[in-house]
Design an enzyme around this catalytic site. Structure first.
Site, PDB file in Angstrom:
ATOM      1  CB  SER A 150      -0.875   0.013   1.259  1.00 17.49           C
ATOM      2  OG  SER A 150      -1.541   1.253   1.395  1.00 17.49           O
ATOM      3  CE1 TYR A 163      -3.571  -1.905   5.423  1.00 16.59           C
ATOM      4  CE2 TYR A 163      -3.327   0.408   4.807  1.00 16.59           C
ATOM      5  CZ  TYR A 163      -3.563  -0.921   4.460  1.00 16.59           C
ATOM      6  OH  TYR A 163      -3.775  -1.255   3.137  1.00 16.59           O
TER       7      TYR A 163
HETATM    8  N1  LIG Z   1      -8.695  -0.296  -0.790  1.00 17.01           N
HETATM    9  C1  LIG Z   1      -7.624   0.464  -0.621  1.00 17.01           C
HETATM   10  O1  LIG Z   1      -7.693   1.729  -0.521  1.00 17.01           O
HETATM   11  C2  LIG Z   1      -6.253  -0.178  -0.581  1.00 17.01           C
HETATM   12  C3  LIG Z   1      -5.136   0.639  -0.807  1.00 17.01           C
HETATM   13  C4  LIG Z   1      -3.870   0.066  -0.758  1.00 17.01           C
HETATM   14  C5  LIG Z   1      -3.734  -1.284  -0.502  1.00 17.01           C
HETATM   15  N2  LIG Z   1      -4.833  -2.068  -0.278  1.00 17.01           N
HETATM   16  C6  LIG Z   1      -4.614  -3.489   0.004  1.00 17.01           C
HETATM   17  O2  LIG Z   1      -5.224  -4.254  -1.016  1.00 17.01           O
HETATM   18  C7  LIG Z   1      -5.594  -5.553  -0.508  1.00 17.01           C
HETATM   19  C8  LIG Z   1      -7.035  -5.850  -0.898  1.00 17.01           C
HETATM   20  O3  LIG Z   1      -7.871  -4.851  -0.308  1.00 17.01           O
HETATM   21  P1  LIG Z   1      -9.264  -4.452  -0.957  1.00 17.01           P
HETATM   22  O4  LIG Z   1      -9.275  -2.975  -1.128  1.00 17.01           O
HETATM   23  O5  LIG Z   1      -9.581  -5.301  -2.120  1.00 17.01           O
HETATM   24  O6  LIG Z   1     -10.227  -4.781   0.283  1.00 17.01           O
HETATM   25  P2  LIG Z   1     -11.491  -5.787   0.396  1.00 17.01           P
HETATM   26  O7  LIG Z   1     -12.442  -5.527  -0.702  1.00 17.01           O
HETATM   27  O8  LIG Z   1     -11.933  -5.698   1.800  1.00 17.01           O
HETATM   28  O9  LIG Z   1     -10.816  -7.229   0.137  1.00 17.01           O
HETATM   29  C9  LIG Z   1      -9.971  -7.816   1.069  1.00 17.01           C
HETATM   30  C10 LIG Z   1      -9.744  -9.271   0.664  1.00 17.01           C
HETATM   31  O10 LIG Z   1      -8.809  -9.854   1.600  1.00 17.01           O
HETATM   32  C11 LIG Z   1      -9.348 -11.071   2.042  1.00 17.01           C
HETATM   33  N3  LIG Z   1      -8.871 -11.425   3.369  1.00 17.01           N
HETATM   34  C12 LIG Z   1      -8.878 -10.681   4.505  1.00 17.01           C
HETATM   35  N4  LIG Z   1      -8.401 -11.397   5.534  1.00 17.01           N
HETATM   36  C13 LIG Z   1      -8.078 -12.626   5.030  1.00 17.01           C
HETATM   37  C14 LIG Z   1      -7.556 -13.805   5.582  1.00 17.01           C
HETATM   38  N5  LIG Z   1      -7.250 -13.904   6.886  1.00 17.01           N
HETATM   39  N6  LIG Z   1      -7.335 -14.871   4.766  1.00 17.01           N
HETATM   40  C15 LIG Z   1      -7.639 -14.794   3.457  1.00 17.01           C
HETATM   41  N7  LIG Z   1      -8.151 -13.713   2.873  1.00 17.01           N
HETATM   42  C16 LIG Z   1      -8.368 -12.638   3.651  1.00 17.01           C
HETATM   43  C17 LIG Z   1     -10.862 -10.893   2.015  1.00 17.01           C
HETATM   44  O11 LIG Z   1     -11.482 -12.174   1.843  1.00 17.01           O
HETATM   45  P3  LIG Z   1     -12.301 -12.974   2.962  1.00 17.01           P
HETATM   46  O12 LIG Z   1     -12.842 -11.984   3.941  1.00 17.01           O
HETATM   47  O13 LIG Z   1     -13.354 -13.693   2.167  1.00 17.01           O
HETATM   48  O14 LIG Z   1     -11.288 -13.920   3.546  1.00 17.01           O
HETATM   49  C18 LIG Z   1     -11.025 -10.075   0.741  1.00 17.01           C
HETATM   50  O15 LIG Z   1     -11.086 -10.922  -0.374  1.00 17.01           O
HETATM   51  C19 LIG Z   1      -5.319  -5.497   0.995  1.00 17.01           C
HETATM   52  O16 LIG Z   1      -4.093  -6.121   1.267  1.00 17.01           O
HETATM   53  C20 LIG Z   1      -5.246  -3.999   1.286  1.00 17.01           C
HETATM   54  O17 LIG Z   1      -4.456  -3.721   2.405  1.00 17.01           O
HETATM   55  C21 LIG Z   1      -6.087  -1.534  -0.334  1.00 17.01           C
END
Ligand SMILES: NC(=O)c1ccc[n+]([C@@H]2O[C@H](COP(=O)([O-])OP(=O)(O)OC[C@H]3O[C@@H](n4cnc5c(N)ncnc54)[C@H](OP(=O)(O)O)[C@@H]3O)[C@@H](O)[C@H]2O)c1
Length: 255
Positions: A150, A163
């Site tokens: 991130s 985070y």
């Molecule tokens: N959205 C942003 O602004 C942003 C910015 C920078 C980086 N990111 C990073 O991008 C990644 C994806 O985030 P997103 O924005 O797509 O959020 P999201 O829509 O909430 O998706 C998060 C995903 O992670 C999975 N997950 C969480 N805990 C888990 C576990 N213990 N085991 C397996 N899977 C798990 C969830 O699946 P289940 O709950 O079904 O397990 C879900 O598929 C994350 O690493 C986040 O930190 C996000």
């Protein structure tokens, strides 16, 4: 021109490649899975909410997919996701370590249970994914690892201690891996997105003013924007590796 260097080189096809995406049930992981499948890759969809994975697999009918329940905090789950992928397709070409979640609170107010879960997921779960997902690539001296870090791993913010710390760790782990496995033919990319609208904000329990304060009127990213950038990194010819990819909403100034 496959395998050639220089400005005229094109992008590599992903047809027939085998990918494993953690956190494929939502947001960025779902969009990456979709983009890879659209390019002809065979994709293992891994996450805890397996019903979501089946729904995605159904939506991607026509592509070859495999839904595997996987909590990245559990080493046996991670081993099983890799083993099932190898059983089904005999190889692993693209590993997308994307599972993770956010949380914002001033350090002295932090919820210790959430901190622990965050470190277990964003750091330990990432390490487990790499420990078990990378060896099949090393065996074949080829492959591509994409780690969803991130911008929070690059720029710390008040309230972001846990985070930002977890994502700074993710970026450092990714760079160490790059040095370890690059000489053995495996490309490594850390992706560091700015604000992406997904379920991330509600899972993190963001107050309604947090995203507008970050964007200050800028149009945010959506998961397909990140997926497009990841696809580009995966499509590089074998002599090139995009090691770090920062993608922000165009108008996002900070972080
Ligand atoms: N959205 C942003 O602004 C942003 C910015 C920078 C980086 N990111 C990073 O991008 C990644 C994806 O985030 P997103 O924005 O797509 O959020 P999201 O829509 O909430 O998706 C998060 C995903 O992670 C999975 N997950 C969480 N805990 C888990 C576990 N213990 N085991 C397996 N899977 C798990 C969830 O699946 P289940 O709950 O079904 O397990 C879900 O598929 C994350 O690493 C986040 O930190 C996000």
């Amino acid at each position: 021109m496959t395998g050639e260097t220089g400005v005229t080189g094109g992008l590599e096809s992903l047809r027939g490649k085998v990918a494993l995406v953690t956190g494929a049930s939502s947001g960025i992981g779902e969009a990456i899975s979709e983009a890879l499948a659209r390019e002809g890759a065979r994709v293992t969809l891994a996450a805890r909410r397996v019903e979501r994975l089946h729904a995605l697999a159904k939506r991607l009918a026509g592509a070859e997919t495999l839904a595997v329940e996987c909590d990245v905090r559990d080493e046996e789950h991670v081993k099983n996701a890799v083993a099932r992928t190898l059983e089904r397709w005999g190889q692993l070409d693209i590993l997308v370590a994307n599972a993770g979640f956010g949380y914002r609170k001033p350090t002295v107010e932090g919820d210790t249970a959430i901190w622990k879960d965050m470190i277990d997921t964003n750091v330990y779960g990432l390490l487990l994914t790499l420990k078990h997902g990378v060896p099949p690539m090393l065996e074949r001296k080829s492959g591509h690892v994409v780690v969803m870090s991130s911008i929070a791993g690059v720029v710390a913010t008040p309230g972001g201690g846990a985070y930002c710390g977890s994502k700074a760790a993710a970026s450092a782990i990714t760079d160490a891996l790059r040095m370890e496995v690059g000489p053995q033919g495996v490309a490594v990319t850390a992706v560091e997105p700015g604000v992406v609208i997904s379920e991330f904000q509600s899972v993190a329990g963001y107050a309604p003013d947090i995203v507008p304060n970050m964007l200050k009127g800028a149009t945010p990213l959506y998961p397909p924007d990140v997926a497009r950038a990841v696809l580009f990194a995966c499509q590089q010819p074998v002599n090139a590796a995009i090691n770090e990819l920062i993608i922000r909403p165009r108008g996002q100034v900070y972080p």
